[in-house]
Enzyme design. Structure first.
Site, short mmCIF file in Angstrom:
data_model
loop_
_atom_site.label_atom_id
_atom_site.label_comp_id
_atom_site.label_asym_id
_atom_site.label_seq_id
_atom_site.Cartn_x
_atom_site.Cartn_y
_atom_site.Cartn_z
N THR A 559 88.70 35.85 3.10
CA THR A 559 89.06 36.92 2.17
C THR A 559 90.00 37.89 2.90
O THR A 559 90.27 37.73 4.08
CB THR A 559 87.81 37.74 1.77
OG1 THR A 559 87.36 38.46 2.93
CG2 THR A 559 86.70 36.84 1.29
N LYS A 583 92.34 39.30 8.88
CA LYS A 583 92.87 39.96 10.09
C LYS A 583 92.15 41.26 10.43
O LYS A 583 92.40 41.85 11.47
CB LYS A 583 94.35 40.31 9.87
CG LYS A 583 95.26 39.12 9.77
CD LYS A 583 96.70 39.55 9.65
CE LYS A 583 97.17 39.74 8.24
NZ LYS A 583 97.29 38.57 7.40
N GLU A 671 102.43 40.16 -1.25
CA GLU A 671 101.19 40.59 -1.89
C GLU A 671 101.55 41.01 -3.32
O GLU A 671 102.72 41.30 -3.60
CB GLU A 671 100.62 41.81 -1.15
CG GLU A 671 100.21 41.55 0.29
CD GLU A 671 99.04 40.60 0.41
OE1 GLU A 671 98.14 40.65 -0.44
OE2 GLU A 671 99.05 39.78 1.35
N ASP A 682 101.01 45.15 7.84
CA ASP A 682 100.54 43.80 8.15
C ASP A 682 101.10 43.35 9.51
O ASP A 682 100.40 42.74 10.32
CB ASP A 682 100.99 42.89 6.99
CG ASP A 682 100.54 41.48 7.20
OD1 ASP A 682 99.32 41.29 7.33
OD2 ASP A 682 101.40 40.57 7.25
N LYS A 686 99.19 42.43 13.17
CA LYS A 686 99.40 41.21 13.95
C LYS A 686 99.84 41.53 15.37
O LYS A 686 99.41 40.89 16.33
CB LYS A 686 100.43 40.33 13.25
CG LYS A 686 99.91 39.75 11.95
CD LYS A 686 101.01 39.05 11.19
CE LYS A 686 100.47 38.42 9.91
NZ LYS A 686 101.53 38.03 8.99
#
Ligand code: ADP
Ligand code: ASP
Ligand code: MG
Length: 820
Positions: A559, A583, A671, A682, A686
């Site tokens: 999810t 993440k 998205e 995002d 990362k």
């Protein structure tokens, strides 16, 4: 001649008894000379004991129970025996029940159930079954006769577990003259008689023993066959360990050890008479007569690659511990403890003494625990009074797990492997003992851990060729359902290639969840989840997952939820590994992130999130390999967002910027709200994950982000309005790209990290830069290390998409499975 014994489970119903007849008939047709020992019909011994206890408690419902037990036996007779022999069988049954009624009546009146009465009443179980079966065999054309073993098997008067007087018994059996008789005798198992002629029994499960006594006493018996309801002695109790399989050969000592430690399939004393005479014992399945089963003889084969042969468990165990500083170096404490227990007929199953001599611990049957405490307290009264000994400590509700095999002798590392497997799966070992023969390692665990301990040990020793991995997955959207499809397709080949059996036991989406300890079929998971699922709740999902107690479990989070990662600590705490494409956890505040890492390490499980960066690309694993091999990560430069990559890779001024964003949105590359991507958050996540993998403590706030879009666009509520307003920025983007193109450059949104700083920004790259030619929605990462200094390591490829992400999670699952 052969002696065949059929247990209660083989004579549970008319159909089962027909199988017995088929087995006997085919042997007789082959010219074999047979003696047959039978147990009571399935469940009868238990019922007779229950009913007697009721009667002695003055519980009048015993009368109804005994009537229905009679009815059941009568029905079996009427079903099997149709000709005039039926009356003989019924008369025998009726006479037996007259005595049973009288005995019960006596117990009711006196309010007691003595061992002597116990033996007499339960003996009817074997008498009725032997009589019925012998008449049935006669009806089916065999020359057969009933034999009451209590006339030949002579014992002392220790009722309920009498000791055999072998001298008399052997003589009587030999005098009977089985060798010279054609008749197939159907002999009652379990029972004997004492000097006075009173009926005795040989202990629960004792029919096996009766068969061995006859086999050893009769001249010329070359085989003892114990027929039961499983395919021989299995590597563990099949009731607990579904993967258990037949052990083809066992030595006599291994068989003794396994049965002593709970493998109920053979009653322990059975082996000794057979061993003394060198008679091989076969354990066979009445319901699968062609299966070779297990052969127990002098030889322990090493066909099985594992150094151990079997794992069994013993119920109803208590530990008694004497400890105290006053015991160190003092002679005779152990000796006094053992002789005191022996004097009170308390049997010691296992002994553990730490080399510090600070404590001695023994395992005994829980029924004797109170008595043991009292007699030991008496024995060590003085020492306790003087505080040399702290007292007698008793721990109840325990089990002994025993790992058995002659192959363990002189093989180092077995105990290590055993305890690693148990530790990894969160089974707490309370005490350990290894016999000096090295044939047996025994450990005490809590009752609740029994099934798990058996399965874990079984997996780690027998199924190193065949392992089972159990998955629990939250999130069955695009990535999750693709992963399930991949699992379905690969299940067989993984089983063949890695001997790993991967099964799914839990699934959840935002509406429904389903947990099944027996597994959810991969071809129909959607229907099962829809139809049988209950309302979804992540905490409840975890609770139920933990309650299944399945070993080698992996929790999968597919999810984008912010809530579920806050529960990862609970998952790891319960010795369950995690494979996640979410993440949030790996980029959460450093404190929580390192807590998860530490927990995984401490519990010996795994926390994997390869797909958090670059989807299926091997980015995190490459960083780990570099670091593990002694390299240092000096800097990372990367394009890490598939969606932004798509937008900027196509941005060459031929279309307005807002139109490209619209296109990316429609193609599903962004998205639902493209601002989630355009905010750069995002990418920041990362970058944080990569920096942490490189060994640096960093949080999301430490990354300097140069916004791509002006702030006001983020204040707009509706996505449509945002898309509309974005057009206002087209001119400024067009100017930026025109300037860049004038300089023969392209625009790229790049994440940058080195030990000094972390940034996310739009930069211009010229044709000499590796990012210049990036296509589609690909990701690219440049890793500069001590070794890859002048020419950084480059990893590039598709960095988004359900198929590659699912494959990445799949890779994590396989990685974890190999490590478990
Ligand atoms: P019978 O009625 O034939 O004497 P038992 O019930 O006494 O049969 O013994 C057979 C049972 O022993 C099996 O059904 C199985 O549940 C249990 N068992 C326990 N451990 C083992 C093992 N290691 N291998 C096979 N069976 C086992
Ligand atoms: N009928 C006896 C019991 O249930 C003996 C046996 O089955 O071996 O213990
Ligand atoms: Mg048995």
């Amino acid at each position: 001649m052969k002696i065949l014994k059929f247990g209660g489970s083989s004579v549970g119903s008319p159909k089962a008894i027909e199988q017995v007849k088929d087995i006997l008939q085919s042997k007789v047709q082959d010219g074999e000379h047979l003696g047959v020992v039978v147990s009571a019909f399935k469940g009868v011994t238990d019922s007779l004991i229950d009913i007697s206890q009721k009667a002695s408690r003055k519980d009048t419902t015993y009368q109804g129970d005994i009537t229905s037990l009679y009815g059941h036996k009568r029905a079996i007779i009427e079903d099997l025996i149709t000709d005039d022999l039926r009356n003989q069988a019924i008369n025998f049954l009726d006479e037996a029940y007259q005595d049973i009624h009288q005995l019960l009546n006596g117990m009711f009146l006196l309010g007691e159930f003595t061992p002597k009465a116990y033996d007499r009443i339960v003996s009817y179980g074997e008498k009725i079954s032997a009589k019925t079966i012998s008449l049935y065999l006669e009806q089916e054309g065999l020359i057969s006769a009933y034999l009451d073993a209590s006339t030949l098997v002579k014992t002392n008067n220790e009722h309920t577990s009498a000791k055999v007087d072998f001298e008399t018994t052997n003589r009587k059996i030999q005098e009977f003259g089985f060798e010279s008789s054609e008749t197939v005798y159907v002999i009652t198992g379990f029972i004997g008689s004492d000097e006075t002629g009173a009926i005795t029994t040989l202990g629960r499960g004792g029919s096996d023993y009766t068969a061995a006594i006859f086999a050893a006493a009769i001249q010329g018996v070359d085989e003892l066959e114990i027929w039961t309801d499983v395919n021989g002695v299995l590597t563990s109790n099949p009731r607990f360990v579904k993967q258990a399989y037949t052990i083809p050969t066992l030595s006599y000592s291994e068989a003794v050890e396994l049965s002593n430690f709970g493998a109920k399939v053979i009653y322990p004393p059975t082996i000794m008479p057979a061993m003394k005479k060198g008679i091989p014992v076969y354990i066979k399945n009445t319901f699968e007569a062609d299966h070779p089963g297990t052969k127990i003889s002098d030889n322990s084969s090493t066909l099985n690659k594992s150094p151990i042969k079997g794992i069994s468990s013993l119920d109803n165990i208590s530990l008694i511990r004497i400890q105290g500083t006053g015991m160190v170096g003092v002679h005779g404490i152990a000796a006094r403890m053992f002789s005191c227990l022996a004097n009170h007929s308390i049997n010691i199953i296992m002994i553990v003494q730490a080399s510090s001599e600070h404590s001695i611990c023994i395992a005994i049957d829980s029924n004797q625990a109170e008595k043991a405490r009292n007699v030991l307290q008496q024995q060590f009264k003085l020492e306790i009074h003087e505080s040399w000994i702290d007292g007698i400590h008793v721990e109840n509700q325990l089990k002994i797990i025993a790992v058995i095999g002659e192959g363990m002798r002189k093989v180092p590392g077995i105990a290590g492997r055993l305890f690693k497997a148990l530790g990894t799966n969160g089974v707490n070992v309370i005490a350990i003992a290894q016999g000096s023969s090295e044939l047996n390692i025994s450990l005490v665990v809590e009752e609740k851990d029994e099934a798990k301990a058996l399965n874990v040990i079984h997996d780690s020793f027998f199924l190193s060729e065949q392992k089972s991995v159990h998955l629990f997955m939250i999130g069955v959207g695009l990535i999750g359902s693709t992963l399930l499809e991949q699992l379905k397709q690969q299940q067989m080949s993984i089983k063949e290639r890695y001997n790993t059996n991967i099964t799914v036991h839990g699934l959840a989406n935002s509406r429904k969840m389903l947990i099944r300890s027996e597994g959810i079929p991969l071809s129909t998971w959607r229907e099962h989840l829809d139809m049988d699922g209950i309302q979804s709740d992540p905490s409840l999902f975890l609770e139920k997952m933990i309650a299944t107690d399945l070993a080698n479990a992996i929790f999968i989070d597919n999810t984008a939820s912010k809530e579920i990662p806050t529960l990862y600590d609970v998952v790891l705490e319960n010795n369950i590994s995690i494979a996640t494409s979410n993440k949030v956890a790996a980029s959460s505040p450093f404190e929580y992130y390192s807590k998860l890492k530490d927990l995984a390490y401490k519990k010996g499980v795994h926390f994997q999130y390869e797909t958090n960066v670059g989807a299926g690309l091997p980015i995190i694993s490459s960083l780990r390999n570099l670091i593990n091999s002694g390299d240092d990560i000096l800097g990372i430069q990367a394009i890490l967002s598939g969606s932004l990559s798509f937008i900027f890779n196509h941005f060459d001024g031929s279309k307005p910027f807002s139109e490209l964003v619209q296109e990316a949105k429609e193609k599903g590359f962004t998205e639902p709200d493209p601002r989630e991507d355009l905010s750069g958050n995002d990418v920041v996540r990362k970058l944080v994950i990569l920096a942490r993998e490189s060994g640096y403590q960093i949080n999301m706030e430490d990354v300097a982000i140069k916004p791509i879009l002006p702030d006001y666009l983020f204040d707009i509520d509706s996505v449509d309005e945002f898309m509309d307003k974005l057009k206002q920025e087209d001119n400024s983007f067009s100017k930026r790209i025109a300037d860049a193109m004038y300089r023969k450059c392209k625009l790229r949104i790049v994440a940058n990290w080195n030990p000094e700083k972390a940034t996310v920004e739009v930069i211009e790259v010229d044709h000499t830069h590796p990012f210049y030619n990036l296509k589609g929605s690909d990701n690219i990462i440049l890793i500069k290390t001590k070794r890859y200094f002048d020419n950084p390591l480059i990893i590039s490829g598709p960095g988004a998409g359900a198929a590659v992400t699912a494959a990445g999670v799949f890779g994590d699952i396989l990685g974890i499975s190999n490590l478990l």
